[in-house]
Design an enzyme around this catalytic site. Structure first.
Site, PDB file in Angstrom:
ATOM      1  N   GLU A  57      -2.371  -7.193   7.873  1.00  0.00           N
ATOM      2  CA  GLU A  57      -0.878  -7.219   8.333  1.00  0.00           C
ATOM      3  C   GLU A  57      -0.030  -7.771   9.234  1.00  0.00           C
ATOM      4  OE1 GLU A  57       2.365  -7.160   8.252  1.00  0.00           O
ATOM      5  OE2 GLU A  57       3.258  -4.537   7.668  1.00  0.00           O
TER       6      GLU A  57
ATOM      7  N   HIS B 195       1.070  -1.046   0.205  1.00  0.00           N
ATOM      8  CA  HIS B 195       0.195  -0.468   0.038  1.00  0.00           C
ATOM      9  C   HIS B 195       1.008   1.494  -0.163  1.00  0.00           C
ATOM     10  CE1 HIS B 195       0.909   0.861   4.117  1.00  0.00           C
ATOM     11  NE2 HIS B 195       0.489   0.007   4.283  1.00  0.00           N
TER      12      HIS B 195
END
Length: 191
Positions: free
Chosen positions: A85, A8
């Site tokens: 994550e 990202h």
């Protein structure tokens, strides 16, 4: 299955070197620019995807939203929670510079922290999960640093580790045949 794994765009936590893990921080202006640049790069390369798979966190979803707008495509986005994550537990919100020397010690474990073996096992499960559904597809995967590092380690543990540098807005490309994960391209950036 071909996987274009993108990290990202930048958040303020990335900029300020703060561990963010499961914190749902938005992209900052630079992060949005990185997503735009990556979208242009993918468009210029005539990249074609069958679908998008994303972590459930907003920074990954916003990154692929921007990329789709730039590429002028509208593909289904499959949210796969296994691609979230690493859970940094007690290290969440702390300085990267203070945290990484602690967690990078081989075999490090502590309560609430997702240790290396657990993370690698989860990402292997995530890859297998999407392979079983989409074995012949080309997938744009919007995820996080430690997720991509896990993919790199699973593909070549002699060459990669959790200290491998991956920039925001970068991309690695993998092939997965249901058994073997192969890294085809490492840390591509659209500059």
């Amino acid at each position: 299955m071909i996987i274009y794994a993108i990290r990202h765009g930048q958040t303020d936590h990335n900029l300020n070197r703060i561990v963010q893990g499961w914190s749902d921080n938005p992209l900052n202006a630079n992060g949005e620019t990185q997503a735009v640049q990556l979208g242009h790069f993918l468009k210029e390369q005539n990249s074609v995807f069958d679908l998008i798979v994303s972590s459930p966190l907003g920074r990954t979803l916003k990154t692929v939203e921007i990329i789709q707008n730039v590429m002028k495509i509208k593909l289904p986005v499959v949210i796969e929670p296994l691609f979230i994550e690493r859970n940094f537990g007690v290290f969440e919100g702390k300085s990267v510079d203070e945290t990484m020397p602690i967690i990078y010690v081989k075999g490090f474990k502590c309560d609430g922290y997702e240790h290396d073996e657990a993370l690698l096992q989860r990402i292997q499960q995530a890859i297998q999960t999407i392979y079983l559904k989409y074995p012949t597809k080309t997938i744009l995967l919007s995820v996080h640093s430690h997720v991509i590092k896990s993919l790199l380690i699973l593909s070549d543990p002699q060459s990669y580790n959790f200290q491998t540098l991956l920039n925001n807005g970068s991309m690695c490309i993998f092939n997965y045949d249901g058994n073997v994960l192969t890294n085809l391209a490492f840390n591509i950036e659209a500059l």
